[in-house]
Scaffold this motif. Structure first.
Motif, PDB file in Angstrom:
ATOM      1  N   ARG A   1      39.389  20.060  20.141  1.00  0.00           N
ATOM      2  CA  ARG A   1      38.062  20.660  19.948  1.00  0.00           C
ATOM      3  C   ARG A   1      37.729  21.644  21.070  1.00  0.00           C
ATOM      4  O   ARG A   1      37.065  22.667  20.843  1.00  0.00           O
ATOM      5  CB  ARG A   1      37.000  19.566  19.872  1.00  0.00           C
ATOM      6  CG  ARG A   1      37.107  18.716  18.615  1.00  0.00           C
ATOM      7  CD  ARG A   1      36.168  17.530  18.663  1.00  0.00           C
ATOM      8  NE  ARG A   1      34.787  17.912  18.452  1.00  0.00           N
ATOM      9  CZ  ARG A   1      34.202  18.014  17.268  1.00  0.00           C
ATOM     10  NH1 ARG A   1      34.896  17.751  16.178  1.00  0.00           N
ATOM     11  NH2 ARG A   1      32.931  18.350  17.166  1.00  0.00           N
ATOM     12  N   ALA A   2      38.197  21.345  22.279  1.00  0.00           N
ATOM     13  CA  ALA A   2      37.950  22.251  23.404  1.00  0.00           C
ATOM     14  C   ALA A   2      38.668  23.582  23.189  1.00  0.00           C
ATOM     15  O   ALA A   2      38.110  24.658  23.449  1.00  0.00           O
ATOM     16  CB  ALA A   2      38.410  21.599  24.703  1.00  0.00           C
ATOM     17  N   LYS A   3      39.909  23.512  22.684  1.00  0.00           N
ATOM     18  CA  LYS A   3      40.658  24.747  22.407  1.00  0.00           C
ATOM     19  C   LYS A   3      39.977  25.545  21.303  1.00  0.00           C
ATOM     20  O   LYS A   3      39.878  26.773  21.380  1.00  0.00           O
ATOM     21  CB  LYS A   3      42.090  24.404  22.004  1.00  0.00           C
ATOM     22  CG  LYS A   3      42.939  23.839  23.138  1.00  0.00           C
ATOM     23  CD  LYS A   3      44.342  23.525  22.651  1.00  0.00           C
ATOM     24  CE  LYS A   3      45.190  22.941  23.781  1.00  0.00           C
ATOM     25  NZ  LYS A   3      46.563  22.586  23.311  1.00  0.00           N
ATOM     26  N   LYS A   4      39.498  24.844  20.280  1.00  0.00           N
ATOM     27  CA  LYS A   4      38.812  25.523  19.185  1.00  0.00           C
ATOM     28  C   LYS A   4      37.504  26.143  19.667  1.00  0.00           C
ATOM     29  O   LYS A   4      37.129  27.252  19.231  1.00  0.00           O
ATOM     30  CB  LYS A   4      38.534  24.519  18.057  1.00  0.00           C
ATOM     31  CG  LYS A   4      37.843  25.107  16.844  1.00  0.00           C
ATOM     32  CD  LYS A   4      38.735  26.099  16.135  1.00  0.00           C
ATOM     33  CE  LYS A   4      38.064  26.617  14.868  1.00  0.00           C
ATOM     34  NZ  LYS A   4      38.883  27.641  14.176  1.00  0.00           N
ATOM     35  N   SER A   5      36.827  25.466  20.576  1.00  0.00           N
ATOM     36  CA  SER A   5      35.555  25.972  21.097  1.00  0.00           C
ATOM     37  C   SER A   5      35.742  27.287  21.843  1.00  0.00           C
ATOM     38  O   SER A   5      34.870  28.170  21.799  1.00  0.00           O
ATOM     39  CB  SER A   5      34.916  24.935  22.025  1.00  0.00           C
ATOM     40  OG  SER A   5      34.541  23.781  21.306  1.00  0.00           O
ATOM     41  N   ILE A   6      36.868  27.424  22.538  1.00  0.00           N
ATOM     42  CA  ILE A   6      37.147  28.675  23.261  1.00  0.00           C
ATOM     43  C   ILE A   6      37.183  29.847  22.288  1.00  0.00           C
ATOM     44  O   ILE A   6      36.605  30.915  22.539  1.00  0.00           O
ATOM     45  CB  ILE A   6      38.474  28.555  24.039  1.00  0.00           C
ATOM     46  CG1 ILE A   6      38.332  27.510  25.151  1.00  0.00           C
ATOM     47  CG2 ILE A   6      38.880  29.909  24.622  1.00  0.00           C
ATOM     48  CD1 ILE A   6      39.625  27.221  25.875  1.00  0.00           C
ATOM     49  N   ASP A   7      37.855  29.635  21.140  1.00  0.00           N
ATOM     50  CA  ASP A   7      37.928  30.698  20.130  1.00  0.00           C
ATOM     51  C   ASP A   7      36.554  30.991  19.528  1.00  0.00           C
ATOM     52  O   ASP A   7      36.200  32.148  19.295  1.00  0.00           O
ATOM     53  CB  ASP A   7      38.905  30.295  19.020  1.00  0.00           C
ATOM     54  CG  ASP A   7      40.330  30.142  19.529  1.00  0.00           C
ATOM     55  OD1 ASP A   7      40.652  30.791  20.539  1.00  0.00           O
ATOM     56  OD2 ASP A   7      41.116  29.385  18.918  1.00  0.00           O
ATOM     57  N   LEU A   8      35.774  29.924  19.289  1.00  0.00           N
ATOM     58  CA  LEU A   8      34.452  30.118  18.691  1.00  0.00           C
ATOM     59  C   LEU A   8      33.511  30.858  19.638  1.00  0.00           C
ATOM     60  O   LEU A   8      32.778  31.756  19.218  1.00  0.00           O
ATOM     61  CB  LEU A   8      33.846  28.758  18.309  1.00  0.00           C
ATOM     62  CG  LEU A   8      34.538  27.996  17.171  1.00  0.00           C
ATOM     63  CD1 LEU A   8      33.938  26.602  17.016  1.00  0.00           C
ATOM     64  CD2 LEU A   8      34.421  28.766  15.859  1.00  0.00           C
ATOM     65  N   VAL A   9      33.545  30.478  20.914  1.00  0.00           N
ATOM     66  CA  VAL A   9      32.683  31.137  21.902  1.00  0.00           C
ATOM     67  C   VAL A   9      33.075  32.601  22.052  1.00  0.00           C
ATOM     68  O   VAL A   9      32.217  33.478  22.211  1.00  0.00           O
ATOM     69  CB  VAL A   9      32.769  30.397  23.255  1.00  0.00           C
ATOM     70  CG1 VAL A   9      32.048  31.187  24.341  1.00  0.00           C
ATOM     71  CG2 VAL A   9      32.172  28.995  23.134  1.00  0.00           C
TER      72      VAL A   9
END
Length: 386
Positions: free
Chosen positions: A289-297
């Motif tokens: 989820r942290a890796k996905k959050s980087i892309d979303l941000v």
């Protein structure tokens, strides 16, 4: 729209490949290729080696799947009967693997060994009583043992002693949400019917039933550890299935009838979160989820919140467009915490009285009171009191 375009592209690729094969066939016209459509020794050899190749693929893929997806399966059961379900499942898997290994190896080996050869004739047996007895008796004995053990486990799981101290809870399914109704101090659920559904009485509880006077309706369910929970299940509209995976519990919710399932929780939510396998699993999920959050941000969107484990009640029947979102949180408390939570809940009767009194109070405050509505409110209060 994207899915439609993908389907169109795949169809066009299939048509193109089919046309290419036709063109290839046309290029072979006039050549010395064999067009008799009778398999040669070379054809049979190729097919024999392909059988071995497919056998290798089966086992390589199975072994890869165990390592790649093994950690994703359910681990420690959170109910008393969960170990029985897991044992039955594990025995079934072992039997399937042994039988599959023997039969598939023999199938592919004999397909290769006895592949067609020019001048070779097949030896035909009309019957072999001994062989037929063996391959009939062994599966019959194994399946009989498996079925008997399954019936024994199922009987133990489904049996509920009427005199046993249980917590009676109704699970009410509707598109696309769950609602729970907890029997109060009398531990008996009041009667209910969809014809009584009105306002806050979303479960159609018969408010005149004496047993309904202390029923509690909630959208987030708390249950006590170490005490048997007897679930009574209903559906308002279509066929649903109450599925609580960590408790190894599942039962269909059928419109027009009441089904039931019971289990005893053995881990509180807090205790299950601290199990080593769950700590590791949650850490892995949060890493993803942290890796996905980087892309979303990076795209200007909000990041994902950290994941925390909770027991969930899911629907395991495809009941409509929002089936995937039909879930309710289940919190297993210690008996002491459960009693505290229960004391803070408002029973359904009080909720109905409050909802009936609010419109009259609002109109009285505004100075515009309709005597008819006041009488209706009083009638509702009298009915509830009865």
């Amino acid at each position: 729209m994207t899915s439609l375009l993908v389907i169109i592209v795949l169809v066009l690729l299939a048509v193109a490949l089919w046309q290419l094969t036709k063109i290839f066939d046309l290029t072979q016209v006039g050549s010395n290729s064999d067009s008799s459509q009778i398999a040669t020794d070379n054809d049979n050899n190729v097919q024999g080696y392909l059988m071995f190749g497919f056998l290798a693929f089966i086992y390589i893929f199975s072994i890869y799947g165990l390592f790649a997806w093994g950690p994703l399966v359910l681990h420690t059961p959170a109910s008393e009967h969960g170990s029985d379900v897991d044992n039955l499942m594990n025995i079934t898997w072992v039997l399937i693997f042994i039988v599959q290994a023997i039969t598939q190896v023999l199938l592919h080996y004999f397909s290769f060994k006895y592949r067609g050869k020019q001048g070779q004739k097949a030896l035909y047996f009309a019957d072999n009583n001994k062989l037929e007895a063996i391959w009939s008796l062994i599966p019959a004995v194994v399946l009989a043992g498996l079925i008997l053990y399954g019936l024994y486990a199922w009987t133990n799981i489904m049996f509920v002693d009427e005199d046993e101290d249980t917590v009676v809870i109704e699970l009410y399914a509707q598109q696309f949400k769950w609602t729970a109704r907890i029997a109060g101090e009398d531990n008996v659920l009041g009667k209910a019917n969809v014809r009584y559904i009105e306002g806050v009485n979303v479960l159609g509880v018969d408010l005149a039933d004496p047993y309904a006077q202390d029923d509690i309706v909630v959208s987030e369910l708390h249950i006590p550890k170490g005490k048997k929970i007897l679930f009574k299940m209903r559906s308002q509209d279509v066929l649903h299935s109450a599925y609580m995976p960590h408790f190894r519990a599942q039962m269909n919710c059928v419109p027009g009838m009441v089904t039931q399932f019971a289990f005893t929780p053995v881990y509180t939510t807090a205790e299950y979160r601290e199990l080593p396998y769950m700590v590791e699993k949650v850490a892995n999920i949060n890493q993803l989820r942290a890796k996905k959050s980087i892309d979303l941000v990076a795209k200007g969107e909000s990041g994902l919140d950290p994941y925390t484990f909770d027991y969930l009640l899911l629907c395991n029947k495809i009941c409509g467009a929002s089936h995937y979102n039909m879930q309710m949180k289940i919190i297993v408390d210690t008996p002491e915490d459960y009693k505290k939570w229960l004391l803070n809940q408002t029973n359904l009767i009080t909720q109905v009285k409050t909802a009936a009194a609010e419109p009259a109070a609002a109109e009285a405050t505004s100075g515009n009171v309709d005597s008819t509505k006041v009488k209706d409110t009083a009638a509702v209060s009298i009915m509830v009191a009865k």
